[in-house]
Write an enzyme that holds these catalytic residues in place. Structure first.
Site, PDB file in Angstrom:
ATOM      1  N   ARG A 104      -4.907  -6.953  34.952  1.00 39.70           N
ATOM      2  CA  ARG A 104      -4.058  -7.594  33.819  1.00 39.70           C
ATOM      3  C   ARG A 104      -3.904  -8.966  34.108  1.00 39.70           C
ATOM      4  O   ARG A 104      -3.192  -9.773  33.091  1.00 39.70           O
ATOM      5  CB  ARG A 104      -2.781  -6.824  33.673  1.00 39.70           C
ATOM      6  CG  ARG A 104      -2.751  -5.351  33.172  1.00 39.70           C
ATOM      7  CD  ARG A 104      -3.691  -5.183  32.265  1.00 39.70           C
ATOM      8  NE  ARG A 104      -3.438  -3.700  31.684  1.00 39.70           N
ATOM      9  CZ  ARG A 104      -4.208  -3.161  30.791  1.00 39.70           C
ATOM     10  NH1 ARG A 104      -5.340  -3.522  30.312  1.00 39.70           N
ATOM     11  NH2 ARG A 104      -3.829  -1.785  30.638  1.00 39.70           N
ATOM     12  N   HIS A 140     -18.337   1.083  28.159  1.00 43.24           N
ATOM     13  CA  HIS A 140     -17.296   1.824  27.799  1.00 43.24           C
ATOM     14  C   HIS A 140     -17.766   2.122  26.310  1.00 43.24           C
ATOM     15  O   HIS A 140     -18.396   1.575  25.718  1.00 43.24           O
ATOM     16  CB  HIS A 140     -16.027   0.823  27.186  1.00 43.24           C
ATOM     17  CG  HIS A 140     -15.051   1.608  26.394  1.00 43.24           C
ATOM     18  ND1 HIS A 140     -13.834   1.431  26.757  1.00 43.24           N
ATOM     19  CD2 HIS A 140     -15.075   1.947  25.199  1.00 43.24           C
ATOM     20  CE1 HIS A 140     -12.986   2.013  25.945  1.00 43.24           C
ATOM     21  NE2 HIS A 140     -13.704   2.331  25.050  1.00 43.24           N
ATOM     22  N   ASP A 152      -9.440   3.965  36.383  1.00 46.46           N
ATOM     23  CA  ASP A 152      -9.329   3.305  35.029  1.00 46.46           C
ATOM     24  C   ASP A 152      -7.775   3.172  34.960  1.00 46.46           C
ATOM     25  O   ASP A 152      -6.951   3.339  33.788  1.00 46.46           O
ATOM     26  CB  ASP A 152      -9.427   4.266  33.746  1.00 46.46           C
ATOM     27  CG  ASP A 152      -9.706   3.347  32.551  1.00 46.46           C
ATOM     28  OD1 ASP A 152      -9.462   2.178  32.449  1.00 46.46           O
ATOM     29  OD2 ASP A 152      -9.974   3.973  31.454  1.00 46.46           O
TER      30      ASP A 152
END
Length: 413
Positions: free
Chosen positions: A56, A170, A295
């Protein structure tokens, strides 16, 4: 101050010096100036590698930081992780990637390898300059969203093939989502929620596999969750396509039947049917699934407190992966310990060129685990800023006691 460390269990010993493994085996000679650490019956293994985490930073440090994420990873037994590019700024240029690398260099306690995005801003419309980025990233991914345009994915794979880079995809067809947020199955229908169909994942995998076969690209499929995905990849491998894939601990031990009306059960892709879960386990056993990746996707408590419909997608997992899998698959006899360690350490190192392993003259990146220690998962103990896990309160076996990075202890219980 000892020059060397002998890590000694009942069945196995590792001699560490100058950050590398000097020797390993049984009944090793103990040089002078050696610090002996006796770990009794504990398992000694090469530390784990997670090729799919979200730390993040930069951009969303209220959810997680490189410092907190890497310490949480060390607590989970990881010596290396690969961080996904859904950041602000997106790592789509050397300058943006350098912002993340500077934080990694300053704050990480383990190896952190960043992904670069496939497209500018992860918007799917303009390819990044892969030549300029390839030496500073582990691979290319637009994780968090699928590349919707066929020609864009073809261009990305063609270029990646030319420079021998990995495209880590993804896979999600936005046209099939229809506002869904959990698996479009029995539980969803019974509880009045909006579902995400399995084809939204496997349909895009099928497309990508054809392009990978055409271009010769090294193609890695992120977080697969459906039985169709397993079969498509199994068949592609048999044809010689350069494909690898991962799934997460939650997809291997949970399914829609375990759902609760809480944000900690919401992730993308979602928990699917028991049949899908069993197909994933079989895929892991037979080698179709190469890697287990968490993940790890932390969010703030507020973002995960809005129930299934309103909460952000994503759960944390880097501190619970090994005990959850050891308890759910190895202790139940479904998976060998050898295969689990292979999928969590050896194979991700090999596929992504990270190197290392429990061998002489390799970096001393080692985890020590007490397999007999049973406990309940308690999010209050997490080092991650994220606390949302479907495994909260679960009784598990296998506690990480120590993690070594380059011969130094970076976590100790």
């Amino acid at each position: 101050m000892a020059n060397k460390t002998l890590l000694k269990s009942r069945d196995f010993e590792v001699l560490i010096g100058d950050g590398i493994i000097l020797d390993l085996g049984r009944d090793l000679p103990v040089p002078a100036d050696t610090d002996v650490i006796d770990v009794g019956n504990c398992l000694i293994s090469s530390s784990f590698v997670d090729v799919h985490v979200h730390f993040r930073e930069p951009g969303y440090s209220y959810k997680e930081t490189i410092a907190t994420g890497s310490r949480a990873a060390a607590r989970g037994g990881y010596g290396a992780v690969c961080t996904m590019p859904n950041l602000d700024p997106v790592p789509d240029t050397p300058e943006n990637l350098a912002l993340q690398q500077d934080i990694i260099d300053r704050d990480a306690v383990i190896d952190v390898f960043p992904y670069a995005s496939i497209t500018m801003g992860r918007k799917g419309t303009e390819l990044v300059d892969m030549d300029a980025l390839k030496d500073a990233c582990i691979a290319f991914s637009d994780d968090g969203s699928g590349v919707q345009d066929d020609d864009m994915m073809r261009a990305a794979m063609t270029k990646a093939s030319a420079i021998d880079a990995i495209i880590a995809a993804h896979c999600e067809d936005n046209s099939l989502l229809r506002g869904g947020y959990i698996h479009d199955g029995r539980w969803c229908a019974e509880h009045g929620h909006k579902g995400i169909c399995s084809e939204s994942e496997w349909g895009q995998i099928a497309r990508d596999l054809k392009i990978a076969e055409e271009t010769g690209c090294r193609y890695h499929v992120c977080h697969i969750s459906t039985k169709e995905s397993v079969q498509l990849i199994r068949e592609a491998k048999a044809r010689g396509v350069k494909v690898s894939c991962e799934t997460g601990p939650h997809y291997l031990v949970l399914c829609e039947d375990d759902m609760q009306e809480e944000g900690r059960f919401k992730m993308n892709p979602p928990l699917r049917s028991a049949e899908d879960r069993d197909a994933l386990v079989e895929g892991l056993i037979d080698g179709t699934i190469d890697v287990i990746a968490t993940d790890h996707a932390p969010h703030s408590a507020e973002e995960k407190s809005r129930g299934l419909a309103g909460s952000a997608m994503g759960v944390v997992g880097i501190e619970t992966a090994f005990p959850v899998l050891y308890t759910g698959l190895v202790k139940t006899g479904r998976l060998s310990m050898e295969r689990l360690l292979e999928a969590m350490s050896e194979t991700p190192r090999r596929l992504f060129g990270i190197g290392g392993g429990l061998e002489k003259f390799m970096p001393a990146d080692i985890v020590v685990i007490d397999l007999e220690d049973s406990y309940k998962i308690d999010t209050a103990e997490f080092l991650s800023m994220g606390k949302a896990t479907p495994f909260e309160g679960a009784e598990v076996y296998g506690r990480v006691k120590m993690t070594f990075k380059d011969g130094n202890i970076v976590y100790k219980a």
